[in-house]
Design a protein around this motif. Structure first.
Motif, PDB file in Angstrom:
ATOM      1  N   GLN A   1       0.838  -1.203   0.000  1.00  0.00           N
ATOM      2  CA  GLN A   1       0.000   0.000   0.000  1.00  0.00           C
ATOM      3  C   GLN A   1       0.876   1.257   0.000  1.00  0.00           C
ATOM      4  OE1 GLN A   1      -2.645   0.453   3.351  1.00  0.00           O
ATOM      5  NE2 GLN A   1      -3.987   1.813   2.203  1.00  0.00           N
ATOM      6  N   SER A   2       1.932   1.249   0.773  1.00  0.00           N
ATOM      7  CA  SER A   2       2.831   2.408   0.823  1.00  0.00           C
ATOM      8  C   SER A   2       3.493   2.658  -0.522  1.00  0.00           C
ATOM      9  CB  SER A   2       3.897   2.206   1.897  1.00  0.00           C
ATOM     10  OG  SER A   2       3.300   2.170   3.170  1.00  0.00           O
ATOM     11  N   THR A   3       3.929   1.596  -1.187  1.00  0.00           N
ATOM     12  CA  THR A   3       4.559   1.778  -2.495  1.00  0.00           C
ATOM     13  C   THR A   3       3.534   2.251  -3.521  1.00  0.00           C
ATOM     14  OG1 THR A   3       4.331  -0.581  -3.042  1.00  0.00           O
ATOM     15  CG2 THR A   3       6.427   0.124  -2.089  1.00  0.00           C
ATOM     16  N   ALA A   4       2.320   1.756  -3.419  1.00  0.00           N
ATOM     17  CA  ALA A   4       1.266   2.220  -4.334  1.00  0.00           C
ATOM     18  C   ALA A   4       0.980   3.703  -4.126  1.00  0.00           C
ATOM     19  CB  ALA A   4      -0.008   1.396  -4.136  1.00  0.00           C
ATOM     20  N   ILE A   5       0.974   4.143  -2.888  1.00  0.00           N
ATOM     21  CA  ILE A   5       0.752   5.571  -2.592  1.00  0.00           C
ATOM     22  C   ILE A   5       1.905   6.404  -3.154  1.00  0.00           C
ATOM     23  CG2 ILE A   5       0.640   7.281  -0.740  1.00  0.00           C
ATOM     24  CD1 ILE A   5      -0.959   5.141   0.867  1.00  0.00           C
ATOM     25  N   ALA A   6       3.129   5.908  -3.022  1.00  0.00           N
ATOM     26  CA  ALA A   6       4.285   6.638  -3.561  1.00  0.00           C
ATOM     27  C   ALA A   6       4.164   6.787  -5.075  1.00  0.00           C
ATOM     28  CB  ALA A   6       5.584   5.918  -3.197  1.00  0.00           C
ATOM     29  N   VAL A   7       3.745   5.729  -5.752  1.00  0.00           N
ATOM     30  CA  VAL A   7       3.578   5.790  -7.208  1.00  0.00           C
ATOM     31  C   VAL A   7       2.426   6.734  -7.565  1.00  0.00           C
ATOM     32  CG1 VAL A   7       2.981   4.458  -9.278  1.00  0.00           C
ATOM     33  CG2 VAL A   7       4.629   3.541  -7.628  1.00  0.00           C
ATOM     34  N   GLN A   8       1.337   6.689  -6.802  1.00  0.00           N
ATOM     35  CA  GLN A   8       0.220   7.606  -7.051  1.00  0.00           C
ATOM     36  C   GLN A   8       0.658   9.056  -6.865  1.00  0.00           C
ATOM     37  OE1 GLN A   8      -2.620   5.953  -4.237  1.00  0.00           O
ATOM     38  NE2 GLN A   8      -3.974   5.379  -5.920  1.00  0.00           N
ATOM     39  N   ASP A   9       1.434   9.324  -5.831  1.00  0.00           N
ATOM     40  CA  ASP A   9       1.936  10.682  -5.600  1.00  0.00           C
ATOM     41  C   ASP A   9       2.829  11.129  -6.757  1.00  0.00           C
ATOM     42  OD1 ASP A   9       0.557  10.791  -3.204  1.00  0.00           O
ATOM     43  OD2 ASP A   9       2.335  10.500  -1.944  1.00  0.00           O
ATOM     44  N   ALA A  10       3.671  10.230  -7.238  1.00  0.00           N
ATOM     45  CA  ALA A  10       4.538  10.562  -8.375  1.00  0.00           C
ATOM     46  C   ALA A  10       3.709  10.813  -9.632  1.00  0.00           C
ATOM     47  CB  ALA A  10       5.545   9.436  -8.608  1.00  0.00           C
ATOM     48  N   ALA A  11       2.641  10.050  -9.810  1.00  0.00           N
ATOM     49  CA  ALA A  11       1.757  10.265 -10.961  1.00  0.00           C
ATOM     50  C   ALA A  11       1.053  11.615 -10.856  1.00  0.00           C
ATOM     51  CB  ALA A  11       0.729   9.138 -11.061  1.00  0.00           C
ATOM     52  N   ASP A  12       0.636  11.973  -9.647  1.00  0.00           N
ATOM     53  CA  ASP A  12       0.020  13.290  -9.438  1.00  0.00           C
ATOM     54  C   ASP A  12       1.013  14.407  -9.755  1.00  0.00           C
ATOM     55  OD1 ASP A  12      -2.386  12.165  -8.666  1.00  0.00           O
ATOM     56  OD2 ASP A  12      -1.997  12.393  -6.508  1.00  0.00           O
ATOM     57  N   ALA A  13       2.245  14.251  -9.299  1.00  0.00           N
ATOM     58  CA  ALA A  13       3.268  15.259  -9.571  1.00  0.00           C
ATOM     59  C   ALA A  13       3.524  15.373 -11.069  1.00  0.00           C
ATOM     60  CB  ALA A  13       4.564  14.905  -8.835  1.00  0.00           C
ATOM     61  N   LEU A  14       3.606  14.221 -11.738  1.00  0.00           N
ATOM     62  CA  LEU A  14       3.810  14.214 -13.191  1.00  0.00           C
ATOM     63  C   LEU A  14       2.658  14.929 -13.901  1.00  0.00           C
ATOM     64  CD1 LEU A  14       5.413  13.288 -15.680  1.00  0.00           C
ATOM     65  CD2 LEU A  14       4.176  11.115 -15.543  1.00  0.00           C
ATOM     66  N   ARG A  15       1.453  14.643 -13.468  1.00  0.00           N
ATOM     67  CA  ARG A  15       0.273  15.279 -14.061  1.00  0.00           C
ATOM     68  C   ARG A  15       0.308  16.789 -13.847  1.00  0.00           C
ATOM     69  NH1 ARG A  15      -3.051  12.865 -11.177  1.00  0.00           N
ATOM     70  NH2 ARG A  15      -3.101  10.973 -12.408  1.00  0.00           N
ATOM     71  N   ASN A  16       0.654  17.225 -12.652  1.00  0.00           N
ATOM     72  CA  ASN A  16       0.708  18.656 -12.344  1.00  0.00           C
ATOM     73  C   ASN A  16       1.799  19.359 -13.153  1.00  0.00           C
ATOM     74  OD1 ASN A  16      -1.392  18.345 -10.534  1.00  0.00           O
ATOM     75  ND2 ASN A  16      -0.047  18.124  -8.775  1.00  0.00           N
ATOM     76  N   ILE A  17       2.962  18.733 -13.238  1.00  0.00           N
ATOM     77  CA  ILE A  17       4.054  19.323 -14.009  1.00  0.00           C
ATOM     78  C   ILE A  17       3.685  19.348 -15.492  1.00  0.00           C
ATOM     79  CG2 ILE A  17       6.440  18.949 -14.765  1.00  0.00           C
ATOM     80  CD1 ILE A  17       7.006  18.073 -11.832  1.00  0.00           C
ATOM     81  N   SER A  18       3.003  18.311 -15.949  1.00  0.00           N
ATOM     82  CA  SER A  18       2.546  18.286 -17.343  1.00  0.00           C
ATOM     83  C   SER A  18       1.614  19.452 -17.633  1.00  0.00           C
ATOM     84  CB  SER A  18       1.847  16.958 -17.639  1.00  0.00           C
ATOM     85  OG  SER A  18       1.331  16.962 -18.947  1.00  0.00           O
ATOM     86  N   THR A  19       0.723  19.725 -16.702  1.00  0.00           N
ATOM     87  CA  THR A  19      -0.197  20.856 -16.869  1.00  0.00           C
ATOM     88  C   THR A  19       0.574  22.170 -16.949  1.00  0.00           C
ATOM     89  OG1 THR A  19      -1.960  19.682 -15.700  1.00  0.00           O
ATOM     90  CG2 THR A  19      -2.151  22.079 -15.827  1.00  0.00           C
ATOM     91  N   ILE A  20       1.537  22.344 -16.054  1.00  0.00           N
ATOM     92  CA  ILE A  20       2.345  23.569 -16.042  1.00  0.00           C
ATOM     93  C   ILE A  20       3.149  23.691 -17.343  1.00  0.00           C
ATOM     94  CG2 ILE A  20       4.315  24.699 -14.914  1.00  0.00           C
ATOM     95  CD1 ILE A  20       3.205  23.431 -12.260  1.00  0.00           C
ATOM     96  N   ALA A  21       3.807  22.590 -17.740  1.00  0.00           N
ATOM     97  CA  ALA A  21       4.644  22.625 -18.942  1.00  0.00           C
ATOM     98  C   ALA A  21       3.803  22.871 -20.191  1.00  0.00           C
ATOM     99  CB  ALA A  21       5.425  21.313 -19.074  1.00  0.00           C
ATOM    100  N   THR A  22       2.650  22.233 -20.275  1.00  0.00           N
ATOM    101  CA  THR A  22       1.778  22.425 -21.432  1.00  0.00           C
ATOM    102  C   THR A  22       1.294  23.871 -21.520  1.00  0.00           C
ATOM    103  OG1 THR A  22       1.077  20.119 -21.331  1.00  0.00           O
ATOM    104  CG2 THR A  22      -0.335  21.616 -22.553  1.00  0.00           C
TER     105      THR A  22
END
Length: 115
Positions: free
Chosen positions: A41-62
């Motif tokens: 569960q902890s590793t899944a949360i870490a991956v979800q957090d990284a996906a959220d960060a990627l999504r947010n940075i993608s929005t900013i970069a776009t």
């Protein structure tokens, strides 16, 4: 029949249930399974957090690319090309970070004993 005496079969069932649920091997296996689930569960949360960060940075970069492109088209100023390059580099870095987090999470989970 004496109401203060317990039937021997009832006592036997209680003893068997205790052995089946509280034996050292059962407790150890159950504990290891719970620990594995917690790590998973902890590793899944870490991956979800990284996906959220990627999504947010993608929005900013776009958004940055869109604004810079509009300005470049309007003015022809090459400084906006640099802004586009920076935004693309930001996205590439975020993608690299996401990949690293995913790989690290997978390594942690694979190396953790399931039970």
């Amino acid at each position: 029949m004496d109401p203060t005496k317990v039937n021997a079969q009832v006592i036997d069932v209680i003893n068997q249930a205790q052995v089946a649920t509280m034996g050292p091997q059962v407790v150890m296996t159950s504990g290891a399974g719970k620990a594995y689930q917690s790590v998973a569960q902890s590793t899944a949360i870490a991956v979800q957090d990284a996906a959220d960060a990627l999504r947010n940075i993608s929005t900013i970069a776009t958004t940055a690319v869109g604004v810079a492109m509009a300005q470049f088209i309007a003015t022809g100023d090459p400084k906006y090309e640099k802004a586009i390059d920076k935004a693309q580099a930001l996205m590439q870095g975020a993608t690299t970070d996401f990949t690293a987090v995913g790989a690290a999470a997978a390594t942690v989970l694979k190396s953790f004993r399931a039970g």
